[in-house]
Design an enzyme around this catalytic site. Structure first.
Site, short mmCIF file in Angstrom:
data_model
loop_
_atom_site.label_atom_id
_atom_site.label_comp_id
_atom_site.label_asym_id
_atom_site.label_seq_id
_atom_site.Cartn_x
_atom_site.Cartn_y
_atom_site.Cartn_z
N ASN B 248 -104.68 -19.54 -5.73
CA ASN B 248 -103.39 -19.61 -4.99
C ASN B 248 -102.80 -18.32 -4.72
OD1 ASN B 248 -103.35 -21.65 -7.52
ND2 ASN B 248 -103.04 -22.53 -5.57
N ARG B 249 -103.62 -17.24 -4.97
CA ARG B 249 -103.08 -15.72 -4.68
C ARG B 249 -103.12 -15.44 -2.98
NH1 ARG B 249 -106.49 -12.65 -7.86
NH2 ARG B 249 -105.01 -12.63 -9.81
#
Lengths: 358, 632
Positions: B248-249
């Site tokens: 999710n970065r």
């Protein structure tokens, strides 16, 4: 000399609040259960990169309740642990605080100690205080990270990349609960009981089986695929990056509520009843899965009891067991290279079979 | 004797940012990074001599007030990287003095790494740790210290040297995955600028620099005012999902890049162009799959979401003119159509697609006592080790005063004067090396149609068993499968048995037998690994040996290797296989051919192949897995 002196330590920014972390419920639950009952034996968090593993572990410290220790004790010992002095050596120039009579005590937050990659053995285990040796020619023991972590948490990020000899040291200490240092004619033995938390990306290398066994629970995390949740993650991250202090303040109420809930669960734990039929079924599940030894049953029973305490329930229900079984057992299944069935599915089936029998 | 690595970058002869020709996308990315340091860095694919380091230095000069520029040598040791005890100063002052490592020295400035893909995994881990926390924790030499280390990382890599470790690359916000195209006009301009007499045209470009600096300054002030709408964020998240971006970065980086783009343009809201450039620099390089399957998946269920959500625009009505009410799906589609053309036909050209799950773990390069690159000194017995003299003396130094007073003099003080330095066994430090020369096993598995008949299951089983074996011995493994038109690297050299197993599990079968292509790829893999120091390499071929597909234009650079592209003429195919096999044998690459064909069908192709390869031949249908393991 043009070496930049590093005088000013950075202002300690608050960590991202535990309660503000979106998703990854299994990892969060595993951590909390270990706070409620440290005997569960730690958590290994494995998952994709960029899924908030280390953020979550580092966030844990802020929701931990406090403990009582002898004032200034570098080993965080409780007054009742102090009879056995680890050493008569001065520590950090001070006499070792175990004089006769009732020692003074203080409340400190449960320590969460980071073991950085590349830490040397002397810093992990403790060594002679160099400054004192240099300046005054005095032998003094300087406790290491293991001392700091006593009665708290020891966190190793990228645990699968940890140097082999440090793994050996850790396994040794974790098994005995004591750290022994012999150096420069100094002999120190001090308690080092901690909850081991490790995290890593399984794709970057496997964990040594002995180390894998050490962890009570094994949380698996994956990329969050819900677009709305992902937007929420981005929003919170941006808000935090923009002003960490304000963000932490905004979440303080939730943080306090969780802290209180943990404290209540810790107190309730001793009174949680584990019915015989649930215990029998736990044993059946472990037998069905062919798990060696009894660590599987023990961990599963403790984790289920901690979960019951967390829910303010007076006794362990089968649902509690089902909820924690995958995390307690998945790393204990025998690895069959030709096995194609996912380990969680196997656990699921064993649970269902036991439920059907009862 | 101390060399300053923290130079001020304003040498008159250096090129300025605007003077660096080409690399326009890189420049744009660097400007974003200048505006928002939390984008973490820029990773730039470029061949040698593309002007990477010139550009990085010119970039540092744009940053405000003498930002440090630290270039990380690839062979950096851990203590230089993280910092440690400054013994000289410690002895002089009688108190511990901590010397900052390179990571801390880059604080507030630029950390430049050329050869991001050649970085030692241990070093990469420290860099990642510093990036994640913004500080360096020093826990060594009896020191416990925290140094601030917020830097902008500029990493360059030559893709032909192999991939960058996925976990490191993922922490770098902006990625330019392709080397810029060579262009005659640009080349000429590069030469012209560099030949320019010193001093000429200084003023113009100096003005340019000043302007850029002012622009960055303005954009930094603008940045907090830039707003992004929920549906825009959701569109980026959806695009990330469609492209199979892991973790999710990337979403956070994409949003930040869009904001930086808007801020540089002096706008207060994010436009489609900002989203597009963010998608191009952040999401596209992280793609692991082509978008089609995801879009198909989305078809059945979006009905409730398609209607504009009345709650959404209410969040920030001032920035949402009526004509801009697009749904996230619409924006995503727009973005997709804009960037899709840039998605290479062969996704394996993208860094995360080929090595979906990172490259080597440090187990692949185990520390040892004798060979490889010296990384650190550890206490230990001298027997069988090499002494690290300087660290030993350093270890002994602090205790000299203590030992002198303790009176541990030699028994025969008359004949032996008191030693100048008192060294005890505990001071002895021995060298630990990181051995990159571990063995590499390349499993080349035939997944062609004929294998379906020929015991694919057993072949997989045997392979997995061998993989387990490789794990025990800490060897690196790589997996190549071949079927249809060409062979494919499923797993570049890595330590992860799990990954190899998973790739094997999902390996489909069917199609032709492009054996030559497989040999070609295996040979290339070994050559790359050798350039990283892996000496010993073994090919394990599981095949029936019945090649029926020629090496073709799937490997455009294959001409240089000898076998010329050709039609599927049988003799040609056999010749290609022979040539490649002999070449592999010449390169001292061990080979084992495991014949999977049922006996009654065999015409001895696999045995012949083993002959060309000068390798061993094992007949699978008779062999048990452990027998195969012994053969290797």
């Amino acid at each position: 000399m043009s070496r930049p002196a590093i005088a000013n330590q950075p202002a300690v920014e608050p960590a991202f609040p535990f309660t503000a972390i979106v998703g990854q419920d299994e990892m969060k639950l595993c951590l909390l259960l270990n706070v409620i009952d440290p005997r569960i034996g730690g958590v290994l968090v494995m998952g994709h990169r960029g899924t908030g593993k280390s953020t979550t572990v580092r966030a844990l410290a802020a929701v931990l309740p406090s403990i009582t220790r002898v004032a200034g004790d570098p080993y965080n010992r409780a007054p009742e642990d102090i009879q056995e002095a680890p050493s008569t050596l001065p520590v950090n120039g001070r006499a070792n605080g175990c004089a006769a009579g009732r020692p003074k005590t203080e409340r400190i937050p449960v320590p969460v100690v980071d073991l950085p990659l590349g830490a040397t053995e002397d810093r992990v285990c403790g060594t002679i205080d160099i400054e004192q040796a240099l300046t005054r020619g005095v032998k003094a023991f300087e406790p290491g990270l293991l001392a700091q972590a006593n009665r708290g948490f020891l966190y190793i990020d990228e645990v699968n990349l940890l140097d082999d000899h440090l793994v050996d040291v850790l396994l040794d200490v974790a098994a005995s609960g004591w750290n022994v240092v012999e150096r420069e004619g100094v002999s120190v033995r001090h308690p080092a009981r901690f909850v081991l938390v490790g995290s890593g990306n399984p794709e970057e290398g496997d964990l040594r089986p002995q180390l894998l066994d050490r962890f009570g629970m094994h949380a698996r995390i994956t990329t969050i695929t819900d677009a709305a949740l992902r937007v929420e993650i981005v929003k919170r991250r941006r808000a935090f990056d923009a002003d960490p202090f304000a963000f932490a303040a905004a979440w303080e109420k939730e943080q306090r509520a969780l802290r209180n809930r943990i404290t209540r669960a810790q107190k309730a734990l001793a009174g949680v009843e584990l019915p015989d039929e649930v215990l029998t079924r736990i044993a059946q599940v472990c037998m069905r899965l062919g798990i060696d030894g009894h660590r599987g049953e023990l961990t599963l029973a403790r984790a289920a009891a901690a979960l019951a305490a967390f829910h303010h329930s007076p006794r362990v229900s089968w649902q509690d067991v089902v909820a924690v079984a995958p995390a307690c057992l998945r790393h204990r299944l025998r690895r069959d290279p030709l096995e194609t069935v996912d380990s969680d599915d196997r656990i699921e089936r064993a649970l269902q079979a036991s439920a059907a029998e009862a | 004797m101390s060399i300053s690595l923290t130079q001020r970058i304003q040498p008159p002869a250096a090129l300025r940012f605007n003077e660096v020709v080409g690399l326009d996308v890189a420049k744009q990315a660097l400007l974003f990074l200048a505006v928002d340091p939390s984008l973490a860095g820029v990773a730039l694919a470029a061949p040698v001599g593309a002007g990477k380091s010139t550009l990085a230095r010119a970039f540092a000069a744009l940053l405000p007030d003498d930002a440090p520029f630290v270039e990380l040598p690839l062979n950096v040791t851990e203590d230089r990287l993280i910092g440690g005890l400054d013994l000289e100063a410690t002895l002089a002052r009688g108190e511990r003095v901590v010397e900052a490592g390179l990571l801390a020295r880059a604080h507030g400035g630029v950390l430049y790494i050329d050869g991001l893909n050649l970085l030692d995994p241990g070093v990469a881990a420290h860099i990642m740790d510093a990036m994640a926390r913004g500080v360096v924790h020093v826990e060594r030499d009896g020191i416990s210290a925290v140094h601030p280390a917020r830097f902008r990382l500029i990493g360059a890599f030559d893709p032909s040297d192999g991939p960058v470790a996925g976990s490191l690359l993922d922490r770098i916000g902006l990625i330019i995955p392709f080397a810029p195209q060579g262009d005659a006009a640009i080349r000429a301009e590069v030469v012209r600028r560099n030949l320019r007499p010193a001093g000429a045209a200084e003023t113009d470009e100096a003005n340019d620099d000043a302007m850029l600096r002012a622009l960055i300054e303005l954009a930094r002030e603008q940045l907090p005012q830039v707003a992004i709408r929920d549906e825009q964020m959701e569109a980026l998240a959806r695009l990330a999902l469609s492209l199979g971006v892991e973790g999710n970065r990337a979403d956070v980086f994409a949003v930040k890049a869009a904001l930086a783009s808007a801020a540089l343009a002096g706008r207060a809201d994010v436009s489609d162009a900002d989203l597009e450039v963010a998608a191009r620099l952040v999401l596209l390089p992280r793609a692991t799959r082509s978008p089609q399957p995801a879009q198909v998946e989305q078809q059945p269920q979006p009905a409730p979401n398609l209607a504009p959500n009345p709650d959404h625009p209410a969040d920030d009505p001032s920035n949402t003119p009526a004509d801009q009410k697009q749904t996230p799906e619409q924006i995503e589609e727009l973005l997709m159509s804009a960037v899709e053309a840039d998605l290479p036909a062969d996704l394996s050209n993208l860094p995360f697609a080929t090595q979906r799950r990172g490259r080597t773990g440090s187990r692949g390069v185990a520390l040892n006592d004798r060979r490889g690159r010296f990384v650190r000194a550890v206490p230990g017995p001298l027997r069988g080790h090499k002494i690290a003299l300087l660290p030993t003396l350093l270890a002994a130094a602090p205790w000299q005063a203590l030992r002198a007073t303790a009176g541990d003099r030699l028994p025969d003080a008359v004949n032996h004067p008191a030693p100048v330095v008192r060294i005890t066994r505990e001071d002895i430090r021995v060298k630990r090396f990181r051995d990159k020369a571990g063995a590499l096993f390349i499993f080349v598995v035939d997944a062609s149609g004929s294998m379906a008949l020929n015991r694919m299951r057993e072949a997989k089983g045997a392979t997995v068993r061998l993989l387990q074996n490789a794990y025990v011995h800490r060897d690196q493994v790589s997996l190549i499968a071949f079927r249809g038109r060409a062979a494919q690297v499923l797993l570049p050299p890595s330590q992860s048995v799990d990954r190899a197993k998973r790739e094997l599990d999902v390996l489909p079968t069917g199609g032709g037998t492009p054996l030559a292509s497989a040999l070609w790829l295996a040979w290339q893999t070994v050559r790359q690994a050798r350039s990283r120091g892996v000496e010993q390499a073994t090919l394990v071929l599981m095949t029936d040996g019945r090649a029926n597909v020629a090496l073709d234009s799937a490997h455009p650079d294959s001409g240089e290797a000898g076998p010329e592209p050709a039609g599927a003429d049988k003799e040609q195919i056999v010749r290609q296989v022979q040539q490649l096999a002999r070449r592999i044998a010449c390169d001292r690459i061990n080979a084992v051919v495991i014949d999977t064909q049922a006996g009654y069908l065999s015409r001895g192709e696999a045995r012949a192949l083993a002959g060309y390869l000068n390798g061993r031949y094992v007949y699978l249908p008779n062999a048990k897995a452990h027998q195969i393991a012994e053969a290797i």
